[in-house]
Design an enzyme around this catalytic site. Structure first.
Site, mmCIF file in Angstrom:
data_model
loop_
_atom_site.group_PDB
_atom_site.id
_atom_site.type_symbol
_atom_site.label_atom_id
_atom_site.label_comp_id
_atom_site.label_asym_id
_atom_site.label_seq_id
_atom_site.Cartn_x
_atom_site.Cartn_y
_atom_site.Cartn_z
ATOM 1 N N TYR A 1 1.085 -1.557 0.242
ATOM 2 C CA TYR A 1 0.133 -0.316 0.035
ATOM 3 C C TYR A 1 0.906 0.986 0.140
ATOM 4 O O TYR A 1 1.417 0.739 0.546
ATOM 5 C CB TYR A 1 -1.152 0.156 1.244
ATOM 6 N N ASP B 1 9.034 2.871 0.252
ATOM 7 C CA ASP B 1 8.028 3.187 1.066
ATOM 8 C C ASP B 1 8.051 2.909 2.141
ATOM 9 O O ASP B 1 7.699 1.757 2.918
ATOM 10 C CB ASP B 1 7.124 3.149 0.582
ATOM 11 N N LYS C 1 3.752 9.116 9.342
ATOM 12 C CA LYS C 1 2.752 8.264 10.553
ATOM 13 C C LYS C 1 4.626 8.758 11.790
ATOM 14 O O LYS C 1 4.454 9.635 12.738
ATOM 15 C CB LYS C 1 3.107 6.286 10.314
HETATM 16 C C1 LIG Z 1 -0.123 4.251 6.149
HETATM 17 C C2 LIG Z 1 0.713 4.124 4.953
HETATM 18 C C3 LIG Z 1 0.775 4.723 3.885
HETATM 19 C C4 LIG Z 1 -0.408 6.041 3.326
HETATM 20 O O1 LIG Z 1 -0.264 6.980 4.682
HETATM 21 P P1 LIG Z 1 -0.962 7.955 5.228
HETATM 22 O O2 LIG Z 1 -0.392 8.898 5.875
HETATM 23 O O3 LIG Z 1 -2.294 7.015 5.533
HETATM 24 O O4 LIG Z 1 -1.626 8.512 3.725
HETATM 25 C C5 LIG Z 1 1.734 4.761 2.920
HETATM 26 N N1 LIG Z 1 2.213 3.758 3.090
HETATM 27 C C6 LIG Z 1 2.477 2.694 3.184
HETATM 28 C C7 LIG Z 1 3.743 2.016 3.391
HETATM 29 C C8 LIG Z 1 1.700 2.948 4.666
HETATM 30 O O5 LIG Z 1 2.012 1.841 5.896
#
Ligand SMILES: *Cc1c(COP(=O)(O)O)cnc(C)c1O
Length: 433
Positions: free
Chosen positions: A150, A245, A273
């Site tokens: 994701y 990511d 995060k």
């Molecule tokens: C949570 C997450 C996102 C998206 O971040 P948001 O702050 O929810 O938009 C993107 N990549 C990874 C790996 C994530 O865990």
């Protein structure tokens, strides 16, 4: 089925039914609605340390940690104090602010690939921006992502996107035009041969590869030995960029993220995060020659009214300061190991087939023999069993992510006693299942 339900959630139910008339599904983000695990979500009233209290005043040990940011424990006193001081100076400047320099320096010092950084407001934003930058730098449109990874909810990434999407059984989303995803190629996680094939079939057309270096969005999946190194070589050989990511893994599986832990340095990295310490922050960064293409240093446009705002920077700075103290990652490692070893042992004692593991403060368990090396393997987990486990744990005072396809998170606030209590709850629940 677990029958011990002393759990009273009348107020949660009232508030959530009202919410359903006000907001789609009653929530501001889908997984929170408990759709995949069934039952009503609990409505939170307050959080502190390793604990949550709901509006009916039930207390839970929390392994979601607001999806990652709460690695020091919820509402850490040092973070709150720094925030209340920052608040006096105003909530948003929309102009340069010294706190941005401080957090930027901390991020650049910590994360091996990052020589320059741009702050945004979410992980989604960071991933959207990094994609534009990958394309601008290489002059190519196609990208490779992995099934079950994701990268936020931007159109181009909503292909086999794991997590919330997997949980709701939407392979894709309506409203995403074919043109938006036509340049998004996918491969199974941990499958270097598939990536090799994609490069061979699309010569000179692939801008780069983006991945979660440890997956948390199709449940918890680790990279096989040699996978990250292989991607590094393949991208180099094809003049393409490698993007980690690390929105979830950054500052969680090591202070310098997965790239520090595994010793593989990507060209670009996204963060989110933890670097916001519970306030909305994302970031992307990497090699200076690439980052200097971003406006106003270069031609690639990306902007944000609230980006780099003083409150978010403050929460991030203080959170990283706490994480930098000696012994923090050893503590996270020990806590998480004790938890996952206990869970796996109890599940097997009580006759359940499971597999699972952890890296630092991130863990996961599937109801299947495993090994789980990609999203298709993860989908073999007995979801009905997971749902009963989730509900049982909730009723016994433990808040787990309401989906099999999410990793679990521990924090510096989780004590040995919290782990023991969690394992005792797991024994009760699993032996009744
Ligand atoms: C949570 C997450 C996102 C998206 O971040 P948001 O702050 O929810 O938009 C993107 N990549 C990874 C790996 C994530 O865990």
């Amino acid at each position: 089925m677990v029958t011990t339900t002393s759990l009273k959630t009348t107020k949660s139910e009232e508030i959530f039914s009202a919410a359903r008339n006000l907001m789609p599904g009653g929530v501001s983000s889908p997984v929170r609605a408990f759709k995949s695990v069934g039952g009503q979500p609990i409505v939170f009233d307050r959080v502190k340390g390793a604990y949550i209290w709901d509006v009916d005043d039930n207390q839970y040990i929390d392994y979601v940690g607001t999806w990652g940011p709460a690695i020091c424990g919820h509402a850490h006193p040092d973070v709150l104090k720094a925030l209340s001081e920052a608040l006096e100076k105003g909530t948003s400047f929309g102009a340069p602010c010294y706190l941005e320099n401080i957090l930027a320096e901390m991020v650049i010092d910590a994360v091996p690939s990052i020589e320059m950084v741009r702050f945004v407001n979410s992980g989604t934003e960071a991933c959207m921006a990094v994609l534009r930058l990958m394309r601008a730098y290489t002059g190519r449109d196609k990208i490779i992502k992995f099934e079950g990874c994701y990268h936020g909810h931007a159109d181009m990434f909503l292909v086999k996107a794991g997590s919330g999407v997997a949980t709701l059984g939407l392979p894709d989303s309506p409203g995403v035009p074919k043109s938006a995803t036509s340049a998004t190629l996918t491969a199974p996680y941990n499958d270097l041969e598939a990536v090799k094939r994609l490069f061979a079939e699309n010569p000179g057309e692939i801008a780069g590869v983006i991945l979660e270096p440890v997956v948390g969005n199709s449940g918890f999946i680790v990279p096989d030995a040699g996978f990250l190194e292989g991607l590094r070589e393949l991208t180099k050989a094809n003049d393409a960029l490698l993007v980690f990511d690390e929105v979830m893994t950054g500052f969680r599986i090591a202070y310098g993220g997965a790239q520090a832990k595994f010793g593989v340095t990507p060209d670009l990295t996204t963060l989110g995060k933890i670097i916001g310490g519970g306030l909305p922050v994302g970031a992307y960064g990497g090699r200076r020659d690439i980052m200097e293409m971003i406006a106003p240093a270069g031609p690639v446009y990306q902007a944000g009214t609230l980006s780099g705002n003083p409150l978010a920077m403050t929460a991030g700075i203080k959170t990283l300061e706490i994480l930098k103290r000696p012994g923090t990652y050893d503590q996270l490692e020990q806590t998480t190991q004790r938890l996952i070893d206990g869970l796996l042992a109890i599940a097997s004692d009580t006759g359940h087939t499971v597999c699972g593991g952890h890296v630092s403060a991130m863990f996961g368990m599937f109801f299947t023999a495993g090994p789980v090396q990609n999203y298709d393997d993860a989908k073999k987990s007995d979801l009905e069993k997971f749902n009963r486990f989730h509900r049982g744990m909730l009723e016994n005072g433990v808040y787990l992510a309401p989906s099999q396809f999410e990793a679990g998170f521990t924090s510096l606030a989780h004590t040995d006693e919290d782990i023991e209590n969690t394992l005792a709850a797991a024994r009760t629940v699993l032996s009744n299942m």
